[in-house]
Design a protein around this motif. Structure first.
Motif, PDB file in Angstrom:
ATOM      1  N   ARG A 171      23.598 -13.494  -0.570  1.00 26.58           N
ATOM      2  CA  ARG A 171      23.891 -14.428  -1.663  1.00 26.58           C
ATOM      3  C   ARG A 171      22.847 -14.376  -2.769  1.00 26.58           C
ATOM      4  NH1 ARG A 171      24.402 -20.102   1.048  1.00 26.58           N
ATOM      5  NH2 ARG A 171      24.860 -20.708  -1.102  1.00 26.58           N
ATOM      6  N   THR A 172      21.792 -13.589  -2.597  1.00 27.82           N
ATOM      7  CA  THR A 172      20.739 -13.533  -3.611  1.00 27.82           C
ATOM      8  C   THR A 172      21.257 -12.854  -4.871  1.00 27.82           C
ATOM      9  OG1 THR A 172      19.047 -13.370  -1.888  1.00 27.82           O
ATOM     10  CG2 THR A 172      18.401 -12.754  -4.130  1.00 27.82           C
ATOM     11  N   ARG A 173      21.019 -13.493  -6.015  1.00 27.94           N
ATOM     12  CA  ARG A 173      21.432 -12.909  -7.294  1.00 27.94           C
ATOM     13  C   ARG A 173      20.272 -12.748  -8.262  1.00 27.94           C
ATOM     14  NH1 ARG A 173      25.104  -9.404  -9.253  1.00 27.94           N
ATOM     15  NH2 ARG A 173      26.080 -10.086 -11.209  1.00 27.94           N
ATOM     16  N   VAL A 174      19.262 -13.642  -8.168  1.00 25.27           N
ATOM     17  CA  VAL A 174      18.161 -13.641  -9.129  1.00 25.27           C
ATOM     18  C   VAL A 174      16.847 -13.835  -8.394  1.00 25.27           C
ATOM     19  CG1 VAL A 174      17.102 -14.877 -11.074  1.00 25.27           C
ATOM     20  CG2 VAL A 174      19.575 -14.544 -11.028  1.00 25.27           C
ATOM     21  N   VAL A 175      15.820 -13.107  -8.861  1.00 27.91           N
ATOM     22  CA  VAL A 175      14.431 -13.393  -8.510  1.00 27.91           C
ATOM     23  C   VAL A 175      13.713 -13.734  -9.810  1.00 27.91           C
ATOM     24  CG1 VAL A 175      12.258 -12.444  -7.640  1.00 27.91           C
ATOM     25  CG2 VAL A 175      14.415 -11.917  -6.470  1.00 27.91           C
ATOM     26  N   ILE A 176      12.992 -14.859  -9.830  1.00 24.78           N
ATOM     27  CA  ILE A 176      12.225 -15.270 -11.010  1.00 24.78           C
ATOM     28  C   ILE A 176      10.751 -14.970 -10.756  1.00 24.78           C
ATOM     29  CG2 ILE A 176      11.554 -17.166 -12.530  1.00 24.78           C
ATOM     30  CD1 ILE A 176      14.058 -18.669 -11.671  1.00 24.78           C
ATOM     31  N   ILE A 177      10.099 -14.329 -11.730  1.00 20.83           N
ATOM     32  CA  ILE A 177       8.642 -14.242 -11.679  1.00 20.83           C
ATOM     33  C   ILE A 177       8.085 -14.702 -13.025  1.00 20.83           C
ATOM     34  CG2 ILE A 177       8.769 -12.343 -10.028  1.00 20.83           C
ATOM     35  CD1 ILE A 177       7.481 -10.608 -12.237  1.00 20.83           C
ATOM     36  N   ASN A 178       6.820 -15.107 -12.992  1.00 23.87           N
ATOM     37  CA  ASN A 178       6.158 -15.684 -14.168  1.00 23.87           C
ATOM     38  C   ASN A 178       4.770 -15.070 -14.288  1.00 23.87           C
ATOM     39  OD1 ASN A 178       4.624 -18.910 -14.749  1.00 23.87           O
ATOM     40  ND2 ASN A 178       5.234 -17.430 -16.262  1.00 23.87           N
ATOM     41  N   SER A 179       4.606 -14.191 -15.276  1.00 21.12           N
ATOM     42  CA  SER A 179       3.310 -13.535 -15.501  1.00 21.12           C
ATOM     43  C   SER A 179       3.099 -13.404 -17.001  1.00 21.12           C
ATOM     44  CB  SER A 179       3.296 -12.151 -14.838  1.00 21.12           C
ATOM     45  OG  SER A 179       2.093 -11.445 -15.082  1.00 21.12           O
ATOM     46  N   PRO A 180       1.882 -13.776 -17.489  1.00 14.36           N
ATOM     47  CA  PRO A 180       0.807 -14.493 -16.825  1.00 14.36           C
ATOM     48  C   PRO A 180       1.321 -15.806 -16.235  1.00 14.36           C
ATOM     49  CG  PRO A 180       0.057 -13.642 -18.942  1.00 14.36           C
ATOM     50  CD  PRO A 180       1.538 -13.446 -18.899  1.00 14.36           C
ATOM     51  N   ASN A 181       0.797 -16.139 -15.064  1.00 13.11           N
ATOM     52  CA  ASN A 181       1.411 -17.177 -14.254  1.00 13.11           C
ATOM     53  C   ASN A 181       0.875 -18.566 -14.557  1.00 13.11           C
ATOM     54  OD1 ASN A 181       1.212 -18.845 -11.442  1.00 13.11           O
ATOM     55  ND2 ASN A 181       3.104 -17.681 -11.588  1.00 13.11           N
ATOM     56  N   PRO A 190       0.422  -3.598 -12.772  1.00  8.24           N
ATOM     57  CA  PRO A 190       1.584  -2.697 -12.817  1.00  8.24           C
ATOM     58  C   PRO A 190       1.986  -2.150 -11.460  1.00  8.24           C
ATOM     59  CG  PRO A 190      -0.316  -1.730 -13.942  1.00  8.24           C
ATOM     60  CD  PRO A 190      -0.641  -3.155 -13.685  1.00  8.24           C
ATOM     61  N   GLU A 191       1.013  -1.873 -10.593  1.00 12.12           N
ATOM     62  CA  GLU A 191       1.380  -1.332  -9.277  1.00 12.12           C
ATOM     63  C   GLU A 191       2.169  -2.352  -8.458  1.00 12.12           C
ATOM     64  OE1 GLU A 191      -3.078  -2.486  -9.281  1.00 12.12           O
ATOM     65  OE2 GLU A 191      -1.651  -1.436 -10.587  1.00 12.12           O
ATOM     66  N   LEU A 192       1.850  -3.638  -8.599  1.00 10.98           N
ATOM     67  CA  LEU A 192       2.619  -4.676  -7.908  1.00 10.98           C
ATOM     68  C   LEU A 192       4.022  -4.777  -8.486  1.00 10.98           C
ATOM     69  CD1 LEU A 192       2.497  -7.031  -5.805  1.00 10.98           C
ATOM     70  CD2 LEU A 192       1.898  -8.523  -7.712  1.00 10.98           C
ATOM     71  N   LEU A 193       4.147  -4.715  -9.808  1.00 10.72           N
ATOM     72  CA  LEU A 193       5.459  -4.788 -10.445  1.00 10.72           C
ATOM     73  C   LEU A 193       6.318  -3.588 -10.071  1.00 10.72           C
ATOM     74  CD1 LEU A 193       4.427  -6.065 -13.992  1.00 10.72           C
ATOM     75  CD2 LEU A 193       5.348  -7.405 -12.081  1.00 10.72           C
ATOM     76  N   GLU A 217       7.994 -15.221 -19.479  1.00  6.02           N
ATOM     77  CA  GLU A 217       6.793 -14.672 -20.124  1.00  6.02           C
ATOM     78  C   GLU A 217       6.309 -15.459 -21.346  1.00  6.02           C
ATOM     79  OE1 GLU A 217       7.129 -10.509 -21.040  1.00  6.02           O
ATOM     80  OE2 GLU A 217       8.113 -10.036 -19.124  1.00  6.02           O
ATOM     81  N   PRO A 218       6.227 -16.764 -21.307  1.00  2.27           N
ATOM     82  CA  PRO A 218       5.785 -17.468 -22.510  1.00  2.27           C
ATOM     83  C   PRO A 218       4.317 -17.249 -22.852  1.00  2.27           C
ATOM     84  CG  PRO A 218       5.963 -19.003 -20.693  1.00  2.27           C
ATOM     85  CD  PRO A 218       6.550 -17.701 -20.221  1.00  2.27           C
ATOM     86  N   ASP A 225     -10.183 -11.384 -21.802  1.00  5.18           N
ATOM     87  CA  ASP A 225     -11.041 -10.250 -21.451  1.00  5.18           C
ATOM     88  C   ASP A 225     -10.424  -8.909 -21.820  1.00  5.18           C
ATOM     89  OD1 ASP A 225     -12.985 -11.992 -20.167  1.00  5.18           O
ATOM     90  OD2 ASP A 225     -11.551 -12.166 -18.517  1.00  5.18           O
ATOM     91  N   GLY A 226      -9.600  -8.898 -22.870  1.00  3.41           N
ATOM     92  CA  GLY A 226      -8.996  -7.645 -23.305  1.00  3.41           C
ATOM     93  C   GLY A 226      -7.978  -7.085 -22.342  1.00  3.41           C
ATOM     94  N   ALA A 227      -7.414  -7.927 -21.463  1.00  6.01           N
ATOM     95  CA  ALA A 227      -6.462  -7.457 -20.452  1.00  6.01           C
ATOM     96  C   ALA A 227      -5.209  -6.900 -21.114  1.00  6.01           C
ATOM     97  CB  ALA A 227      -6.089  -8.600 -19.510  1.00  6.01           C
ATOM     98  N   ARG A 228      -4.605  -5.926 -20.470  1.00 14.02           N
ATOM     99  CA  ARG A 228      -3.333  -5.349 -20.915  1.00 14.02           C
ATOM    100  C   ARG A 228      -2.222  -5.975 -20.089  1.00 14.02           C
ATOM    101  NH1 ARG A 228       1.311  -3.398 -21.631  1.00 14.02           N
ATOM    102  NH2 ARG A 228       1.765  -1.188 -22.012  1.00 14.02           N
ATOM    103  N   PHE A 229      -1.349  -6.704 -20.766  1.00 13.87           N
ATOM    104  CA  PHE A 229      -0.227  -7.325 -20.074  1.00 13.87           C
ATOM    105  C   PHE A 229       0.876  -6.298 -19.841  1.00 13.87           C
ATOM    106  CE2 PHE A 229       4.033  -9.169 -20.461  1.00 13.87           C
ATOM    107  CZ  PHE A 229       4.038  -9.951 -19.314  1.00 13.87           C
ATOM    108  N   HIS A 230       1.446  -6.323 -18.641  1.00 16.11           N
ATOM    109  CA  HIS A 230       2.609  -5.494 -18.317  1.00 16.11           C
ATOM    110  C   HIS A 230       3.767  -6.395 -17.927  1.00 16.11           C
ATOM    111  CE1 HIS A 230       0.757  -1.482 -18.381  1.00 16.11           C
ATOM    112  NE2 HIS A 230      -0.338  -2.106 -17.959  1.00 16.11           N
ATOM    113  N   SER A 231       4.942  -6.067 -18.441  1.00 20.77           N
ATOM    114  CA  SER A 231       6.157  -6.818 -18.139  1.00 20.77           C
ATOM    115  C   SER A 231       7.001  -6.077 -17.113  1.00 20.77           C
ATOM    116  CB  SER A 231       6.977  -7.002 -19.421  1.00 20.77           C
ATOM    117  OG  SER A 231       8.265  -7.519 -19.117  1.00 20.77           O
ATOM    118  N   PRO A 232       7.745  -6.806 -16.287  1.00 13.83           N
ATOM    119  CA  PRO A 232       8.679  -6.142 -15.367  1.00 13.83           C
ATOM    120  C   PRO A 232       9.712  -5.269 -16.066  1.00 13.83           C
ATOM    121  CG  PRO A 232       8.364  -8.418 -14.728  1.00 13.83           C
ATOM    122  CD  PRO A 232       7.689  -8.257 -16.054  1.00 13.83           C
TER     123      PRO A 232
END
Length: 397
Positions: A171-181, A190-193, A217-218, A225-232
């Motif tokens: 029955r699963t249709r959606v997984v929600i993630i929030n990053s930066p959390n 990125p390796e986790l994504l 992703e708001p 710290d100059g981090a590079r954001f990666h999106s799913p």
């Protein structure tokens, strides 16, 4: 005959424990009674505590001046606004979004609701991780969906991929993630994504239906710290990206955001047609005309992230020195801190008696923590430090 004038779904939403706690905190608490008293230290919500940037006010003022008789007519997805937003995503992520891939909404909140209703049917399951943004469950229940909750890794604040995999059913249709959390401040690497993308692709094949990922992703431009954001969207083509300018400009009362479908998504034109129809059916959820006209300028700047980082550094250093356990956030507005006593509500209530206000972890279904917002003023930060020191000293005695 039913004794209640409210629908069953409205009653179900109203009875959600986390929502009832939030309503109690906002409407019947020490904070609700003192939130407008001068001199308090307010670390609760991501609200501004200093005057807005001149650039933001100027953008709205310019957009307000009518240029023709249709200036305040009905607006859907204004082409110039879509194009500016798509350009911003291309610059941020390196993904070739086109203007027609973006559907403008009254904030990221509505973008999430739109995503859920566009791909999921009543009775479908939505998996998300705890601690969550505290309105995922009401959004899911209002849409007739079934929330399925899993815990994050409490040490790293990373997603627990094994727990997500175990939670997936036919029955699963959606997984929600929030990053930066929100609330942890963690940016998922990125390796986790990539591992999450592989997991969802394999699970979709196993259950015989596509699992969609909703990426909330708001804060994708509020990184330190100059981090590079990666999106799913860089790793999983079946991702719907929800964004809000209310965080980027610390103006949550001015509701504008979007839902974006990546150009790699198969059948995105068909899904886009459904999304467009839902924008009308959900109550004309397009942003108002003035905000859409202002959007191209809003894409050119953000709040002072450096100032947020300085407040983060000050609090992390001082609270850590006092004995509080916390991980420095990599992004967002927040610190998520271990409560020095198990009863986080009692601890936050004790702080409130000193006119220092934070959110207890139970509001995020994670007892034993509390959350602080970095949008508090620098003066509030400095004035709060003696109260935090006194509070943790009391727990040691």
């Amino acid at each position: 005959m039913s004794a209640s004038p409210a629908s069953r779904r409205a009653q179900e939403v109203a009875s959600i424990p986390s929502l009832r706690r939030i309503n109690e905190f906002l409407g019947n608490s020490t904070y609700s009674r003192r939130q407008h008293v001068p001199g308090i230290c307010d670390f609760t919500l991501g609200n501004p505590h200093q005057m807005p940037q001149d650039a933001y006010v100027d953008a709205l003022r310019e957009a307000l001046a009518p240029q023709n008789d249709q200036w305040f007519a009905y607006k859907t997805n204004v082409a110039e606004a879509r194009a500016a937003a798509a350009n911003g995503l291309r610059r941020l992520l390196g993904v070739p979004f086109e203007p027609e891939d973006l559907y403008l909404t009254t904030g990221g909140f509505t973008a999430i609701a739109l995503a859920l209703k566009a791909v999921a049917d009543p009775g479908d399951e939505v998996v998300y991780s705890l601690p969550p943004w505290f309105l995922y469950e009401p959004l899911a229940v209002e849409a007739g969906l079934v929330p399925v909750k899993v815990r994050i890794n409490p040490e790293t604040f990373d997603l627990d991929l094994a727990a997500i995999e175990a939670a997936i059913t036919p029955r699963t249709r959606v997984v929600i993630i929030n990053s930066p959390n929100n609330p942890t401040g963690r940016i998922y690497p990125p390796e986790l994504l990539q591992r999450l993308a592989t997991l969802l692709d394999e699970a979709s094949g196993r259950i015989g239906r596509r699992i969609y990922l909703v990426s909330d992703e708001p804060y994708n431009r509020i990184v330190f710290d100059g981090a590079r954001f990666h999106s799913p969207v860089e790793f999983y083509p079946y991702t719907l990206l929800a964004y809000s300018y209310g965080k980027t400009h610390l103006a949550p009362g001015e509701r504008i955001g979007y839902l974006a479908l990546p150009p790699t998504m198969p059948d995105r034109k068909e899904l886009g047609t459904a999304v467009g129809a839902m924008q009308l059916a959900m109550g004309w959820i397009f942003p108002n005309a003035v905000l859409q006209y202002a959007l191209p300028r809003l894409e050119e700047f953000s709040i002072d992230v450096g100032q947020l980082q300085r407040k983060r550094d000050r609090l992390v250093e001082e609270l850590g020195r006092m004995g509080y356990r916390l991980r420095p956030p990599e992004g967002t507005f927040y610190l998520f801190i271990h409560s020095p006593i198990a009863d986080d509500e009692a601890f936050t209530e004790a702080l409130s008696r000193e006119d220092v206000f934070v959110l207890p972890g139970v509001l995020f279904e994670t007892p034993g923590f509390f959350r602080m917002s970095l949008t508090a003023s620098e003066d509030m930060v400095e004035r709060s430090l003696p109260a935090f020191a006194a509070a943790i000293e009391r727990t040691a005695n």
